[in-house]
Design a protein around this motif. Structure first.
Motif, PDB file in Angstrom:
ATOM      1  N   MET A   1      45.460  35.448  36.424  1.00 22.90           N
ATOM      2  CA  MET A   1      45.359  35.251  38.006  1.00 22.90           C
ATOM      3  C   MET A   1      47.053  34.632  38.722  1.00 22.90           C
ATOM      4  O   MET A   1      47.799  33.876  38.091  1.00 22.90           O
TER       5      MET A   1
ATOM      6  N   LEU B   1      41.827  33.248  31.997  1.00 23.96           N
ATOM      7  CA  LEU B   1      41.861  33.433  33.585  1.00 23.96           C
ATOM      8  C   LEU B   1      43.259  32.836  33.999  1.00 23.96           C
ATOM      9  O   LEU B   1      43.801  33.757  34.815  1.00 23.96           O
TER      10      LEU B   1
ATOM     11  N   LEU C   1      37.973  38.274  38.612  1.00 24.45           N
ATOM     12  CA  LEU C   1      36.817  38.027  37.642  1.00 24.45           C
ATOM     13  C   LEU C   1      36.192  39.376  37.327  1.00 24.45           C
ATOM     14  O   LEU C   1      35.482  39.649  36.253  1.00 24.45           O
TER      15      LEU C   1
ATOM     16  N   PHE D   1      36.054  31.772  30.391  1.00 22.50           N
ATOM     17  CA  PHE D   1      37.158  32.548  30.884  1.00 22.50           C
ATOM     18  C   PHE D   1      38.399  31.909  30.438  1.00 22.50           C
ATOM     19  O   PHE D   1      39.286  31.537  31.224  1.00 22.50           O
TER      20      PHE D   1
END
Length: 256
Positions: A171, A167, A181, A164
């Motif tokens: 986020m 991410l 996700l 990921f």
């Protein structure tokens, strides 16, 4: 040594002295219930002596009202420390949901604060749980999860940075990790292995959760797996012991 005198906050004096025809014991209980519901969770309440003075009542009358509030789970009394506001306990069930999903189902607004994220080499224990090599890059996210603005859990989780890579850029502080996700990476978590133990909060942890130092908490370790059977997340979270109860389904084995 007696506790310092602690006066009621933001309460007009006439609230305590008004006579509306109700029996004094019932009126005291109603006023204290309203005071508790309007106070912050974990807030120290005035002593029975102070309250008895304000109501112009016997301390035993105030004590009986406090006992009733305690039986309803609205306050908790700690010997030598006083009586604290305690908002209703939430049941942490065996159904696998994210924190955000769980709070929304309860009609509460999920959020977060004290958000911190970074990419670091995986410690051996985290690498083992994620199925990566020690030293491989992992994303670590730490935040205090809130419900209706009240601190509920100190959440720490880890995910593979190789799987990921973007991410942390995607986020946000208040975002549901599982929703990110799904939307960004097309990953849906299906099952998780969880272990629950009892821990005492360090002063720093307690400050994050807005409770007294060394209060008990539930330490929940979770390893979450996606629909393909791949480990996605490993985390350790501390849930406030005064706000949660653990619910489990148990059964006897066949033939017994």
């Amino acid at each position: 040594m007696p506790r310092p005198r602690h006066e009621p906050k933001n309460v007009a004096p006439e609230v305590f002295t008004a006579n509306d025809g109700r029996p004094k014991g019932q009126r005291i209980k109603d006023v204290l219930t309203a005071l508790v519901l309007e106070s912050r969770d974990g807030e120290l309440l005035p002593s029975e002596r102070v309250l008895a003075e304000r109501f112009g009542a016997a301390r035993m009358t105030v004590r009986n009202a406090m006992v009733e509030l305690e039986s309803q789970g609205l306050v908790r009394r700690v010997a030598g420390r006083g009586t604290f506001v305690q908002h209703p306990t939430l049941v942490h069930s065996e159904i696998f949901r994210s924190f955000s999903e769980d709070m929304r189902m309860r009609g509460m607004v999920p959020g977060a604060k004290s958000y911190r994220s970074r990419t670091r080499p995986a410690p051996r224990d985290v690498a083992t749980r994620l199925g990566v090599a020690p030293g491989d890059p992992v994303h670590s996210i730490e935040r205090v999860r809130t419900a209706d603005g009240i601190a509920m859990a100190l959440e720490r989780t880890n995910l593979s940075a190789t799987r990921f890579p973007a991410l942390l850029a995607e986020m946000g502080r208040d975002d549901s990790l599982y929703e990110v996700l799904g939307k960004v990476f097309g990953v849906r978590l299906e099952t998780a292995e969880q272990t629950v133990s009892i821990a005492r909060l360090s002063p720093a942890q307690a400050k994050h959760l807005e409770v007294p130092a060394y209060d008990p908490a539930f330490l929940v370790e979770r390893t979450a797996v996606d629909t393909m059977g791949n480990v996605v997340e490993f985390g350790r979270s501390l849930y406030r012991g005064d706000r949660y109860a653990i619910q489990m389904h148990v059964s006897r084995s066949a033939g017994r």
